[in-house]
Design a protein around this motif. Structure first.
Motif, mmCIF file in Angstrom:
data_model
loop_
_atom_site.group_PDB
_atom_site.id
_atom_site.type_symbol
_atom_site.label_atom_id
_atom_site.label_comp_id
_atom_site.label_asym_id
_atom_site.label_seq_id
_atom_site.Cartn_x
_atom_site.Cartn_y
_atom_site.Cartn_z
ATOM 1 N N SER A 17 0.819 -1.208 0.000
ATOM 2 C CA SER A 17 0.000 0.000 0.000
ATOM 3 C C SER A 17 0.855 1.262 0.000
ATOM 4 N N GLU A 18 2.022 1.185 0.620
ATOM 5 C CA GLU A 18 2.882 2.359 0.769
ATOM 6 C C GLU A 18 3.668 2.688 -0.495
ATOM 7 N N TYR A 19 4.055 1.665 -1.229
ATOM 8 C CA TYR A 19 4.920 1.861 -2.401
ATOM 9 C C TYR A 19 4.150 1.613 -3.689
ATOM 10 N N LYS A 20 4.328 2.489 -4.658
ATOM 11 C CA LYS A 20 3.685 2.372 -5.965
ATOM 12 C C LYS A 20 4.721 2.586 -7.077
ATOM 13 N N PRO A 21 5.387 1.563 -7.529
ATOM 14 C CA PRO A 21 5.242 0.159 -7.140
ATOM 15 C C PRO A 21 6.189 -0.235 -6.002
ATOM 16 N N VAL A 31 -6.234 -5.306 -7.918
ATOM 17 C CA VAL A 31 -5.077 -5.639 -7.087
ATOM 18 C C VAL A 31 -3.797 -5.239 -7.809
ATOM 19 N N PRO A 32 -2.668 -5.114 -7.085
ATOM 20 C CA PRO A 32 -1.404 -4.773 -7.743
ATOM 21 C C PRO A 32 -1.020 -5.784 -8.810
ATOM 22 N N VAL A 33 -0.501 -5.268 -9.915
ATOM 23 C CA VAL A 33 0.024 -6.115 -10.985
ATOM 24 C C VAL A 33 1.536 -6.172 -10.850
ATOM 25 N N ASN A 34 2.068 -7.381 -10.810
ATOM 26 C CA ASN A 34 3.508 -7.623 -10.718
ATOM 27 C C ASN A 34 4.089 -7.677 -12.128
ATOM 28 N N SER A 35 5.199 -6.982 -12.334
ATOM 29 C CA SER A 35 5.918 -7.089 -13.598
ATOM 30 C C SER A 35 7.353 -7.501 -13.330
ATOM 31 N N THR A 36 7.900 -8.305 -14.220
ATOM 32 C CA THR A 36 9.328 -8.572 -14.211
ATOM 33 C C THR A 36 10.050 -7.313 -14.681
ATOM 34 N N ALA A 37 11.246 -7.064 -14.140
ATOM 35 C CA ALA A 37 12.049 -5.940 -14.602
ATOM 36 C C ALA A 37 13.518 -6.335 -14.612
ATOM 37 N N HIS A 38 14.272 -5.719 -15.520
ATOM 38 C CA HIS A 38 15.726 -5.854 -15.518
ATOM 39 C C HIS A 38 16.274 -4.668 -14.742
ATOM 40 N N PRO A 39 17.112 -4.891 -13.723
ATOM 41 C CA PRO A 39 17.547 -3.792 -12.860
ATOM 42 C C PRO A 39 18.417 -2.750 -13.543
ATOM 43 N N VAL A 40 18.940 -3.052 -14.717
ATOM 44 C CA VAL A 40 19.789 -2.105 -15.440
ATOM 45 C C VAL A 40 19.064 -1.532 -16.652
ATOM 46 N N HIS A 82 15.733 -1.535 -17.475
ATOM 47 C CA HIS A 82 14.400 -0.968 -17.334
ATOM 48 C C HIS A 82 14.411 0.250 -16.423
ATOM 49 N N ASP A 83 13.309 1.008 -16.487
ATOM 50 C CA ASP A 83 13.192 2.273 -15.765
ATOM 51 C C ASP A 83 12.016 2.199 -14.794
ATOM 52 N N LEU A 84 12.261 2.502 -13.543
ATOM 53 C CA LEU A 84 11.223 2.419 -12.520
ATOM 54 C C LEU A 84 10.064 3.352 -12.807
ATOM 55 N N GLU A 85 10.353 4.562 -13.262
ATOM 56 C CA GLU A 85 9.303 5.545 -13.497
ATOM 57 C C GLU A 85 8.348 5.080 -14.591
ATOM 58 N N ARG A 86 8.852 4.393 -15.584
ATOM 59 C CA ARG A 86 7.985 3.865 -16.647
ATOM 60 C C ARG A 86 6.961 2.894 -16.075
ATOM 61 N N PHE A 87 7.391 1.994 -15.222
ATOM 62 C CA PHE A 87 6.464 1.043 -14.617
ATOM 63 C C PHE A 87 5.438 1.766 -13.754
ATOM 64 N N ARG A 88 5.876 2.778 -13.042
ATOM 65 C CA ARG A 88 4.947 3.556 -12.222
ATOM 66 C C ARG A 88 3.900 4.225 -13.104
ATOM 67 N N ILE A 96 7.115 -4.982 -8.475
ATOM 68 C CA ILE A 96 8.180 -5.346 -9.407
ATOM 69 C C ILE A 96 9.088 -6.386 -8.767
ATOM 70 N N THR A 97 9.355 -7.454 -9.518
ATOM 71 C CA THR A 97 10.372 -8.430 -9.147
ATOM 72 C C THR A 97 11.294 -8.620 -10.345
ATOM 73 N N TYR A 98 12.448 -9.223 -10.111
ATOM 74 C CA TYR A 98 13.448 -9.323 -11.177
ATOM 75 C C TYR A 98 13.525 -10.693 -11.836
ATOM 76 N N GLY A 99 12.832 -11.695 -11.284
ATOM 77 C CA GLY A 99 13.007 -13.038 -11.834
ATOM 78 C C GLY A 99 14.483 -13.399 -11.794
ATOM 79 N N PRO A 100 15.028 -13.976 -12.864
ATOM 80 C CA PRO A 100 16.464 -14.280 -12.883
ATOM 81 C C PRO A 100 17.321 -13.109 -13.361
ATOM 82 N N LEU A 101 16.714 -11.962 -13.653
ATOM 83 C CA LEU A 101 17.439 -10.892 -14.351
ATOM 84 C C LEU A 101 18.463 -10.177 -13.477
ATOM 85 N N LEU A 102 18.248 -10.104 -12.159
ATOM 86 C CA LEU A 102 19.274 -9.534 -11.295
ATOM 87 C C LEU A 102 20.499 -10.440 -11.280
#
Length: 253
Positions: free
Chosen positions: A18-22, A206-215, A217-223, A230-236
């Motif tokens: 609830s506090e973080y988006k995302p 409900v919140p939608v989870n997306s995979t992201a690459h930590p390098v 991808h851009d956090l603001e775009r997902f927001r 956001i989770t990284y799967g194997p990408l981190l």
């Protein structure tokens, strides 16, 4: 981990959504990666099945047993003071109540569950079958008195030749998971498609989870697209592999 701490961590994980988006949950695979991510300041983590398997020389897609996963996850959870969710693939052939009991016993605050059933030839659960499994997980957690965060994943986009062609079916499936008690939903494979992400985030409450690459991808775009988690799967782990190769490259014979 004692029961009270597990409950508190599960409650905290719910609050963080609830506090973080995302809410960004770095995907870790051992004590070192978990402690490192927590030291950066992340408020919650998730253990990923793929990087966990790679770190142990096992295969992803349930190449480890549920008991083996719990044994490895236990010290990861105990090593940090933040809530930890665990990717439990399709459930390792376990009954939902047994899956919840095992997760709670090692101190897990949440779980990810997918609809590709690796123990049954890699078939996909039907929409109703997957929703029923999610509902049983929700009921088992409620009965245990722990508000385990349930992240309901679908691989429908991932398996489709044309992801946009299965959008309506995917939305129907995600809504069914939401109605069954999923706290968030995870349509895998559309992290690079703005239109599909926007369509999905606009279709569920409900919140939608997306995979992201930590390098890459851009956090603001997902927001901006309405992604709630956001989770990284194997990408981190992949990014760390690239970094390690770069560091060691000049030293190689």
């Amino acid at each position: 981990m004692d029961f009270r701490t597990t409950v508190e961590r599960a409650q905290r994980l719910k609050q963080l959504h609830s506090e973080y988006k995302p809410l960004v949950l770095p995907t870790v695979w051992d004590v070192w990666s978990a402690r490192t991510a927590a030291a950066v300041g992340f408020a919650a983590l998730t253990v990923g099945s793929h990087p966990l398997a790679d770190s142990r020389g096992a295969d992803d897609h349930e190449g480890q047993t549920f008991e083996e996963v719990l044994t490895v996850v236990r010290p990861i959870i105990a090593a940090v003071d933040v809530p930890v969710s665990v990717d439990l693939e399709a459930g390792y052939g376990q009954k939902p109540a047994d899956l919840i009991a095992g997760l709670i016993e090692v101190g897990g605050a949440g779980l990810n569950i997918e609809d590709t059933v690796h123990s049954d030839g890699g078939r996909m659960r039907s929409t109703q079958e997957h929703a029923s499994y999610i509902a049983s997980l929700r009921a088992a957690a409620d009965d245990a008195g722990v508000p385990v965060w349930v992240n309901g994943r679908t691989d429908l986009f991932l398996h489709a030749k044309d992801a946009s062609g299965v959008l309506d079916e995917a939305i129907e499936r995600l809504r069914a998971l939401e109605q069954a008690g999923a706290d968030s939903v995870y349509p895998v494979g559309i992290q690079d498609d703005d239109d599909l992400l926007a369509a999905v985030t606009g279709a569920v409450a409900v919140p939608v989870n997306s995979t992201a690459h930590p390098v890459r991808h851009d956090l603001e775009r997902f927001r901006r697209l309405g992604v709630g988690r956001i989770t990284y799967g194997p990408l981190l782990q992949f990014a760390m592999t690239d970094a390690m190769k770069n560091v060691l490259g000049s030293w190689a014979p």
